[in-house]
Design a protein around this motif. Sequence first.
Motif, PDB file in Angstrom:
ATOM      1  N   ARG A  56      -3.592  -8.463  -7.183  1.00  0.00           N
ATOM      2  CA  ARG A  56      -4.088  -8.073  -5.851  1.00  0.00           C
ATOM      3  C   ARG A  56      -3.430  -8.904  -4.755  1.00  0.00           C
ATOM      4  O   ARG A  56      -2.946  -8.371  -3.755  1.00  0.00           O
ATOM      5  N   ASP A  57      -3.405 -10.212  -4.956  1.00  0.00           N
ATOM      6  CA  ASP A  57      -2.820 -11.103  -3.956  1.00  0.00           C
ATOM      7  C   ASP A  57      -1.321 -10.862  -3.806  1.00  0.00           C
ATOM      8  O   ASP A  57      -0.782 -10.889  -2.697  1.00  0.00           O
ATOM      9  N   LEU A  58      -0.644 -10.614  -4.920  1.00  0.00           N
ATOM     10  CA  LEU A  58       0.781 -10.325  -4.896  1.00  0.00           C
ATOM     11  C   LEU A  58       1.059  -9.045  -4.108  1.00  0.00           C
ATOM     12  O   LEU A  58       1.917  -9.022  -3.224  1.00  0.00           O
ATOM     13  N   TYR A  59       0.318  -7.984  -4.417  1.00  0.00           N
ATOM     14  CA  TYR A  59       0.502  -6.725  -3.699  1.00  0.00           C
ATOM     15  C   TYR A  59       0.213  -6.886  -2.209  1.00  0.00           C
ATOM     16  O   TYR A  59       0.936  -6.346  -1.374  1.00  0.00           O
ATOM     17  N   GLY A  60      -0.832  -7.631  -1.888  1.00  0.00           N
ATOM     18  CA  GLY A  60      -1.167  -7.848  -0.475  1.00  0.00           C
ATOM     19  C   GLY A  60      -0.066  -8.578   0.268  1.00  0.00           C
ATOM     20  O   GLY A  60       0.324  -8.191   1.373  1.00  0.00           O
ATOM     21  N   ALA A  61       0.458  -9.632  -0.352  1.00  0.00           N
ATOM     22  CA  ALA A  61       1.529 -10.405   0.293  1.00  0.00           C
ATOM     23  C   ALA A  61       2.794  -9.566   0.432  1.00  0.00           C
ATOM     24  O   ALA A  61       3.437  -9.581   1.491  1.00  0.00           O
TER      25      ALA A  61
ATOM     26  N   LYS B 180      -5.769  -2.822  -2.705  1.00  0.00           N
ATOM     27  CA  LYS B 180      -7.169  -2.379  -2.576  1.00  0.00           C
ATOM     28  C   LYS B 180      -7.732  -1.933  -3.919  1.00  0.00           C
ATOM     29  O   LYS B 180      -8.882  -2.224  -4.250  1.00  0.00           O
ATOM     30  N   SER B 181      -6.930  -1.223  -4.682  1.00  0.00           N
ATOM     31  CA  SER B 181      -7.370  -0.765  -5.994  1.00  0.00           C
ATOM     32  C   SER B 181      -7.631  -1.943  -6.933  1.00  0.00           C
ATOM     33  O   SER B 181      -8.598  -1.950  -7.692  1.00  0.00           O
ATOM     34  N   LYS B 182      -6.768  -2.955  -6.871  1.00  0.00           N
ATOM     35  CA  LYS B 182      -6.949  -4.137  -7.712  1.00  0.00           C
ATOM     36  C   LYS B 182      -8.257  -4.857  -7.384  1.00  0.00           C
ATOM     37  O   LYS B 182      -8.878  -5.452  -8.265  1.00  0.00           O
ATOM     38  N   GLN B 183      -8.695  -4.777  -6.132  1.00  0.00           N
ATOM     39  CA  GLN B 183      -9.988  -5.372  -5.780  1.00  0.00           C
ATOM     40  C   GLN B 183     -11.112  -4.685  -6.544  1.00  0.00           C
ATOM     41  O   GLN B 183     -12.016  -5.339  -7.040  1.00  0.00           O
ATOM     42  N   SER B 184     -11.045  -3.359  -6.666  1.00  0.00           N
ATOM     43  CA  SER B 184     -12.091  -2.656  -7.424  1.00  0.00           C
ATOM     44  C   SER B 184     -12.010  -3.017  -8.905  1.00  0.00           C
ATOM     45  O   SER B 184     -13.036  -3.093  -9.582  1.00  0.00           O
ATOM     46  N   PHE B 185     -10.809  -3.289  -9.421  1.00  0.00           N
ATOM     47  CA  PHE B 185     -10.655  -3.738 -10.804  1.00  0.00           C
ATOM     48  C   PHE B 185     -11.341  -5.093 -10.981  1.00  0.00           C
ATOM     49  O   PHE B 185     -12.054  -5.322 -11.951  1.00  0.00           O
ATOM     50  N   MET B 186     -11.099  -5.997 -10.029  1.00  0.00           N
ATOM     51  CA  MET B 186     -11.730  -7.317 -10.084  1.00  0.00           C
ATOM     52  C   MET B 186     -13.243  -7.194 -10.082  1.00  0.00           C
ATOM     53  O   MET B 186     -13.934  -7.881 -10.830  1.00  0.00           O
TER      54      MET B 186
ATOM     55  N   THR C 260     -12.674 -19.427  -7.444  1.00  0.00           N
ATOM     56  CA  THR C 260     -12.267 -19.354  -6.051  1.00  0.00           C
ATOM     57  C   THR C 260     -11.589 -18.024  -5.738  1.00  0.00           C
ATOM     58  O   THR C 260     -10.953 -17.429  -6.596  1.00  0.00           O
ATOM     59  N   ASP C 261     -11.762 -17.570  -4.516  1.00  0.00           N
ATOM     60  CA  ASP C 261     -11.117 -16.326  -4.107  1.00  0.00           C
ATOM     61  C   ASP C 261     -10.119 -16.597  -2.982  1.00  0.00           C
ATOM     62  O   ASP C 261      -9.808 -15.722  -2.196  1.00  0.00           O
ATOM     63  N   ASP C 262      -9.624 -17.831  -2.918  1.00  0.00           N
ATOM     64  CA  ASP C 262      -8.605 -18.165  -1.924  1.00  0.00           C
ATOM     65  C   ASP C 262      -7.318 -17.437  -2.285  1.00  0.00           C
ATOM     66  O   ASP C 262      -6.799 -17.585  -3.400  1.00  0.00           O
ATOM     67  N   THR C 263      -6.800 -16.673  -1.357  1.00  0.00           N
ATOM     68  CA  THR C 263      -5.593 -15.888  -1.607  1.00  0.00           C
ATOM     69  C   THR C 263      -4.448 -16.776  -2.072  1.00  0.00           C
ATOM     70  O   THR C 263      -4.129 -17.783  -1.436  1.00  0.00           O
ATOM     71  N   GLY C 264      -3.870 -16.390  -3.203  1.00  0.00           N
ATOM     72  CA  GLY C 264      -2.722 -17.112  -3.732  1.00  0.00           C
ATOM     73  C   GLY C 264      -3.033 -18.430  -4.411  1.00  0.00           C
ATOM     74  O   GLY C 264      -2.120 -19.162  -4.785  1.00  0.00           O
ATOM     75  N   LYS C 265      -4.309 -18.759  -4.608  1.00  0.00           N
ATOM     76  CA  LYS C 265      -4.716 -20.002  -5.262  1.00  0.00           C
ATOM     77  C   LYS C 265      -5.470 -19.662  -6.544  1.00  0.00           C
ATOM     78  O   LYS C 265      -6.430 -18.895  -6.522  1.00  0.00           O
TER      79      LYS C 265
END
Length: 190
Positions: free
Chosen positions: A67-72, A87-93, A109-114
């Motif tokens: 999700r973070d990779l696709y967003g970046a 967005k789809s990966k968020q529903s998977f999570m 943690t839900d810090d993007t990229g961490k």
Amino acid sequence: MNGLFAKNKMMNNRKIICALVLFWLATITSGGTCMAAEKGHAEKNAALGADTLDALRYIREEVRLARDLYGALSDIWGLDVFGNTAKSKQSFMNAVSFLLKPYGFDDPTDDTGKFVDSDLQELYSYLIDQGKVSRNNAIDVTILIEQTVIADLNDVFLQTNEKDVHKVLTLLMEGSENHLHEISRYLVMY
């Protein structure tokens, strides 16, 4: 016209998968939560096994990495397929988190990229660096992460007999295969 049709088909497939995940979650919530409360967390933990629970926690983190990779990469390259897939990966999570919650596991943690897992942190950094080089590299790294997620989902599927886990993993594998198909189409375009 062909591109518009394909984009609408992709969006319809994504909506169907999201609807199936939400329907399944609603179905097991009505009965599954009560059953979990009656049996207790310890018994449910024993039923799944520590290996399966650890694997599900890893899958959740790996899907978050995707999700973070696709967003970046969406921010960098502006490709709709990346933003939509994030967005789809968020529903998977959310689906994997739903499986873990009755067992007393909170989301990390839900810090993007961490990421808590150092291997995932290293992989994320590498994929971002490679994805910044060119659109083709960005497409290549997203294909790689989809193939990795599919393989890992399949491994977890094979290590458990839990029906609820199988249902979620099946939906996630189908969704990731759809993502892989859509992203692979972009290799021809760029």
